[in-house]
Motif scaffolding. Structure first.
Motif, PDB file in Angstrom:
ATOM      1  N   ALA A  33      -0.237   8.374  -7.135  1.00  0.00           N
ATOM      2  CA  ALA A  33       1.177   8.910  -7.736  1.00  0.00           C
ATOM      3  C   ALA A  33       2.369   8.177  -7.129  1.00  0.00           C
ATOM      4  CB  ALA A  33       1.358  10.544  -7.404  1.00  0.00           C
ATOM      5  N   PRO A  34       2.601   7.914  -6.134  1.00  0.00           N
ATOM      6  CA  PRO A  34       3.829   7.253  -5.357  1.00  0.00           C
ATOM      7  C   PRO A  34       3.879   5.758  -5.926  1.00  0.00           C
ATOM      8  CG  PRO A  34       2.380   7.666  -3.733  1.00  0.00           C
ATOM      9  CD  PRO A  34       1.842   8.419  -4.803  1.00  0.00           C
ATOM     10  N   ALA A  35       2.687   5.214  -5.876  1.00  0.00           N
ATOM     11  CA  ALA A  35       2.573   3.798  -6.409  1.00  0.00           C
ATOM     12  C   ALA A  35       2.831   3.359  -7.915  1.00  0.00           C
ATOM     13  CB  ALA A  35       1.142   3.177  -6.390  1.00  0.00           C
ATOM     14  N   ILE A  36       2.398   4.439  -8.645  1.00  0.00           N
ATOM     15  CA  ILE A  36       2.640   4.414 -10.091  1.00  0.00           C
ATOM     16  C   ILE A  36       4.363   4.834 -10.212  1.00  0.00           C
ATOM     17  CG2 ILE A  36       2.313   5.707 -12.413  1.00  0.00           C
ATOM     18  CD1 ILE A  36      -0.501   5.660 -11.699  1.00  0.00           C
ATOM     19  N   ALA A  37       4.854   5.811  -9.280  1.00  0.00           N
ATOM     20  CA  ALA A  37       6.174   6.212  -9.669  1.00  0.00           C
ATOM     21  C   ALA A  37       7.079   5.063  -9.481  1.00  0.00           C
ATOM     22  CB  ALA A  37       6.407   7.204  -8.706  1.00  0.00           C
ATOM     23  N   PRO A  58       0.951  -1.030   0.022  1.00  0.00           N
ATOM     24  CA  PRO A  58       0.015  -0.063   0.002  1.00  0.00           C
ATOM     25  C   PRO A  58       0.763   1.304   0.125  1.00  0.00           C
ATOM     26  CG  PRO A  58      -0.001  -0.913   2.144  1.00  0.00           C
ATOM     27  CD  PRO A  58       1.008  -2.012   1.401  1.00  0.00           C
ATOM     28  N   TYR A  59       0.170   2.493  -0.671  1.00  0.00           N
ATOM     29  CA  TYR A  59       1.124   3.652  -0.740  1.00  0.00           C
ATOM     30  C   TYR A  59       0.129   4.688  -0.418  1.00  0.00           C
ATOM     31  CZ  TYR A  59       4.797   1.675  -3.496  1.00  0.00           C
ATOM     32  OH  TYR A  59       6.075   1.031  -3.903  1.00  0.00           O
ATOM     33  N   LYS A  60       0.570   5.797   0.111  1.00  0.00           N
ATOM     34  CA  LYS A  60      -0.456   7.016   0.429  1.00  0.00           C
ATOM     35  C   LYS A  60      -0.724   7.779  -0.937  1.00  0.00           C
ATOM     36  CE  LYS A  60       1.185   7.349   5.294  1.00  0.00           C
ATOM     37  NZ  LYS A  60       1.753   8.505   6.128  1.00  0.00           N
TER      38      LYS A  60
END
Length: 328
Positions: free
Chosen positions: A188-192, A183-185
């Motif tokens: 955007a950070p997940a796709i990055a 999990p990400y917050k």
């Protein structure tokens, strides 16, 4: 006659106090749409486009967006549920309306009782994508890879209750393969990290993935709709149903709501305005640019909207419960 006048005065006073008696001039001041996500995100973009399309059929009033984000959209929903039921505060939310009651077991509101349903706005497709260096080059190869590697595969998501989290749960449930959730917050950070080869796969909205697919920054495997998409960069992607996942369909729909107790005549005015907005050529064009499909079925009515949400709650309840991951 005096008694009749007294009864009339009492009835009007009671109606006004409960919000059941509406101002015939509605709307005569700005309307706020609560969006339970951050500015600039997919749901915020839908809200801002819709707000502009609603202005004309709502006497040209200004529509203000209030981003009350956090806790998987439940903070914004709670704020809207507590708002004065006068038609000047509305809520725009996505599929989280149907999944929050299962993911969050200590909510301060009831999604089926504390809101008036005004209509579904659109459906946003999702795509199954992988990191650039992932070995499989098509879905069949990916399925074999997932079946072999199982929980060694990292499945990114944008946080509990997010669109990508829900799609990932359904994917694992359908394939009967446990993957390792990361999990990400936010998306955007997940796709990055996916583009940077830090995680393996992700299932997310076309609003977040189309640009990366067009730029060949990720590998694209399939779409989650029942039919193939017409977007040029996505039209050659198969549906997961085509690839053998019968009944697999996930779209991130958005709906419009008002606090419970909003007067019926105001609800009708807003629903009538919504129906006009959904036919607005500029709104349709903006939606198509997001790969979203504007609603044009029974769900644009309050009754159809509520029936649809209840069906979605029934669909997601066993999937989320089986996963055993809750937000509280």
């Amino acid at each position: 006659m005096n008694k009749m006048m007294q009864w009339t005065a009492l009835a009007l006073a009671a109606a006004t106090a409960t919000g059941a008696y509406a101002d015939a001039s509605y709307p005569n001041k700005p309307i706020t749409i609560v969006v339970p996500f951050t500015a600039g995100g997919p749901t915020d973009r839908v809200a801002r486009d819709l707000g502009e399309a609603l202005r004309k059929p709502l006497n040209g009033v200004t529509v203000v967006i209030d981003n009350a984000d956090g806790a998987g959209s439940t903070i914004g929903m709670a704020k809207a549920a507590r708002a004065k039921p006068d038609g000047y505060t509305l809520l725009l939310n996505h599929i989280g309306v149907a999944t929050a009651p299962i993911l969050y077991r200590k909510l301060s509101f009831d999604v089926t009782k504390d809101f008036e349903y005004l209509g579904i706005i659109n459906d946003v497709p999702m795509t199954l994508i992988g990191k650039p260096t992932l070995a499989p080059n098509n879905y069949k190869e990916l399925a074999a890879y997932l079946n072999k590697e199982k929980d060694k595969v990292n499945l990114a998501n944008a946080g509990i209750g997010s669109a990508s989290h829900l799609c990932g749960l359904l994917l694992q449930s359908t394939l009967k393969i446990p993957l390792t959730a990361v999990p990400y917050k936010g998306a955007a950070p997940a796709i990055a990290d996916l583009m940077g080869n830090q995680v393996d796969v992700l299932c997310d909205q076309t609003t977040n993935t189309t640009g990366q697919i067009e730029g060949k920054k990720v590998k694209a495997y399939a779409v989650t709709t029942s039919k193939r998409l017409t977007t040029p960069s996505l039209k050659d992607l198969p549906t997961l149903q085509e690839e053998g996942l019968k009944g697999f369909e996930v779209t991130i729909w958005h709906g419009l709501y008002a606090p419970k107790g909003t007067p019926p005549d105001i609800l009708k005015k807003v629903n009538d305005a919504l129906k006009v907005a959904l036919k607005d050529p500029e709104f349709i064009k903006k939606s198509e640019n997001l790969s979203a499909v504007v609603a044009n079925d029974q769900r644009i009515t309050p009754e159809g909207h509520k029936a649809f949400v209840q069906a979605e709650i029934a669909k997601w309840t066993p999937i989320i419960k089986a996963a055993g991951t809750f937000a509280d």
